[in-house]
Write a protein that holds these residues in place. Structure first.
Motif, PDB file in Angstrom:
ATOM      1  N   THR A 147       0.798  -1.227   0.000  1.00 10.31           N
ATOM      2  CA  THR A 147       0.000   0.000   0.000  1.00 10.31           C
ATOM      3  C   THR A 147       0.831   1.277   0.000  1.00 10.31           C
ATOM      4  N   LYS A 150       5.135  -0.007  -2.952  1.00 13.29           N
ATOM      5  CA  LYS A 150       5.050  -0.523  -4.318  1.00 13.29           C
ATOM      6  C   LYS A 150       4.295   0.390  -5.292  1.00 13.29           C
ATOM      7  N   PRO A 151       3.297   1.196  -4.848  1.00 14.44           N
ATOM      8  CA  PRO A 151       2.605   2.061  -5.807  1.00 14.44           C
ATOM      9  C   PRO A 151       3.514   3.031  -6.556  1.00 14.44           C
ATOM     10  N   LYS A 152       4.737   3.255  -6.060  1.00 15.85           N
ATOM     11  CA  LYS A 152       5.685   4.088  -6.809  1.00 15.85           C
ATOM     12  C   LYS A 152       5.938   3.498  -8.192  1.00 15.85           C
ATOM     13  N   PHE A 154       3.838   2.350 -10.159  1.00 21.41           N
ATOM     14  CA  PHE A 154       2.721   2.612 -11.065  1.00 21.41           C
ATOM     15  C   PHE A 154       2.861   3.941 -11.798  1.00 21.41           C
ATOM     16  N   VAL A 163      -3.334  -5.623  -9.182  1.00 23.96           N
ATOM     17  CA  VAL A 163      -2.314  -5.984  -8.203  1.00 23.96           C
ATOM     18  C   VAL A 163      -2.683  -7.311  -7.552  1.00 23.96           C
ATOM     19  N   ILE A 175      -4.884   0.778  -2.257  1.00 28.02           N
ATOM     20  CA  ILE A 175      -3.652   0.757  -3.056  1.00 28.02           C
ATOM     21  C   ILE A 175      -3.736   1.863  -4.100  1.00 28.02           C
ATOM     22  N   PRO A 176      -3.035   2.980  -3.895  1.00 27.93           N
ATOM     23  CA  PRO A 176      -3.116   4.108  -4.829  1.00 27.93           C
ATOM     24  C   PRO A 176      -2.731   3.696  -6.245  1.00 27.93           C
ATOM     25  N   GLY A 177      -3.627   4.003  -7.196  1.00 25.61           N
ATOM     26  CA  GLY A 177      -3.336   3.743  -8.602  1.00 25.61           C
ATOM     27  C   GLY A 177      -3.806   2.402  -9.116  1.00 25.61           C
ATOM     28  N   ALA A 178      -4.228   1.501  -8.222  1.00 24.56           N
ATOM     29  CA  ALA A 178      -4.660   0.168  -8.652  1.00 24.56           C
ATOM     30  C   ALA A 178      -6.122   0.180  -9.076  1.00 24.56           C
ATOM     31  N   TYR A 181      -7.468  -5.288  -6.866  1.00 21.17           N
ATOM     32  CA  TYR A 181      -6.531  -6.052  -6.035  1.00 21.17           C
ATOM     33  C   TYR A 181      -7.103  -7.436  -5.781  1.00 21.17           C
TER      34      TYR A 181
END
Length: 311
Positions: A147, A150-152, A154, A163, A175-178, A181
């Motif tokens: 959360t 890893k969103p970096k 994206f 994801v 999860i920002p940008g997903a 999930y």
């Protein structure tokens, strides 16, 4: 322009040519044909209004016709690392399972951590992932990492992002940008074969299929200037060199184009000059560029609103 739906036919080897002839008469397309000693598998795009006709002939031939919702979808299965100390890797099972409903998958390892010095540049990675229809990121088993860290990865990804990870209690909105999930698919030291893992893979296929169908619905509002399947058929007819390509799926369909597994420098002009019966060339209907994958040719078909017409 007819709405086409993807199906898989499985049946005996004899008389499957009748089904191929019917598809040509109806305006459908055979995407792939696999013949063994006793069985034939046909992956087809069937005109929606004529599915019942194909189903009837399939029954007469004692075959089975099932939906293959990810046919014509190319998916990037992305993992931060594919290093040997993580094998067996869940990304392998994810890529394999997505092929069951018809998807073409390419595994992309970002080689982070110990492999940072030899990893691809981030701009190259983004552009390679964006050549696909959908990106499935396979992460590990720590909620905080998924959360917050890893969103970096994206950033700059323009295609829908799915994801997978180990935690079952995470929600997509955390999860920002997903766009989706799916839990219970984390990094483990065994193949994903347990009941709860297979159920998670089934949910993954269902979720990715819905995303692909939403893309198709958006395309229907502003149709492509030419169907990717039709352009694929013309390449097969007009570029004989494609039949000598030994790579699996020499022509890989995408929702809005085709990956042509021929060297760009040698063949892009021939692809651009591809001629349709309506008197137009492919270069008028699509953007044709050098792929970031192995110097292949990437065709991205323009929409009807961009071109002013569709064939």
């Amino acid at each position: 322009m007819a709405v086409l739906r993807p199906y898989l036919y499985t049946g005996g080897v004899h008389k499957h040519g009748l089904l191929i002839e019917l598809m040509e008469d109806l305006g459908g397309y055979i995407i792939q044909k696999v013949v063994t000693g006793t069985e034939v598998n046909l992956i087809m795009l069937v005109p929606e209004k004529d599915i019942h006709i194909v189903k009837q002939l399939s029954d007469e031939l004692l075959g089975v016709l099932i939906e293959a919702p990810l046919t014509g979808v190319e998916i990037a299965v992305v993992s931060p690392t594919l290093a040997s100390h993580h094998l067996p890797h869940s990304a392998c099972d994810v890529a394999e399972y997505l092929r069951h409903p018809g998807a073409n998958t390419n595994m992309i390892g970002l080689a982070r951590g110990m492999g940072r010095r030899v990893s691809l540049s981030m701009d190259y990675e983004r552009r390679l992932i964006n050549e696909h229809d959908i990106a499935v990121f396979t992460f590990g088993s720590f909620s905080d990492c998924i959360t917050k860290k890893k969103p970096k990865l994206f950033e700059g990804i323009e295609v829908p992002i799915v994801v997978t990870g180990g935690p079952v209690d995470l929600k997509t909105e955390e999860i920002p940008g997903a766009d989706l999930y799916i839990g219970n698919i984390g990094r483990v030291s065994h193949r994903l074969r347990r009941t709860e893992e297979i159920n998670a893979l089934d949910r993954l296929n269902e979720g990715v299929s819905k995303i692909a169908d939403n893309i198709r619905k958006q395309q229907a509002k502003d149709p492509l200037a030419v169907l990717p399947a039709r352009a694929m058929k013309e390449i097969e007819n007009q570029v004989p060199e494609i039949h000598r390509v030994l790579s699996p799926a020499p022509l890989t369909l995408q929702l809005d184009g085709i990956r042509v597994k021929l060297p760009y420098d040698e063949f892009h002009e021939k692809i651009e000059k591809l001629e349709f019966d309506e008197g137009v060339n492919l270069s008028e209907l699509a953007n044709i560029s050098q792929s970031k994958m192995k110097n292949y040719i990437l065709i991205k078909i323009k929409s009807k609103s961009d071109v002013g017409f569709a064939i």
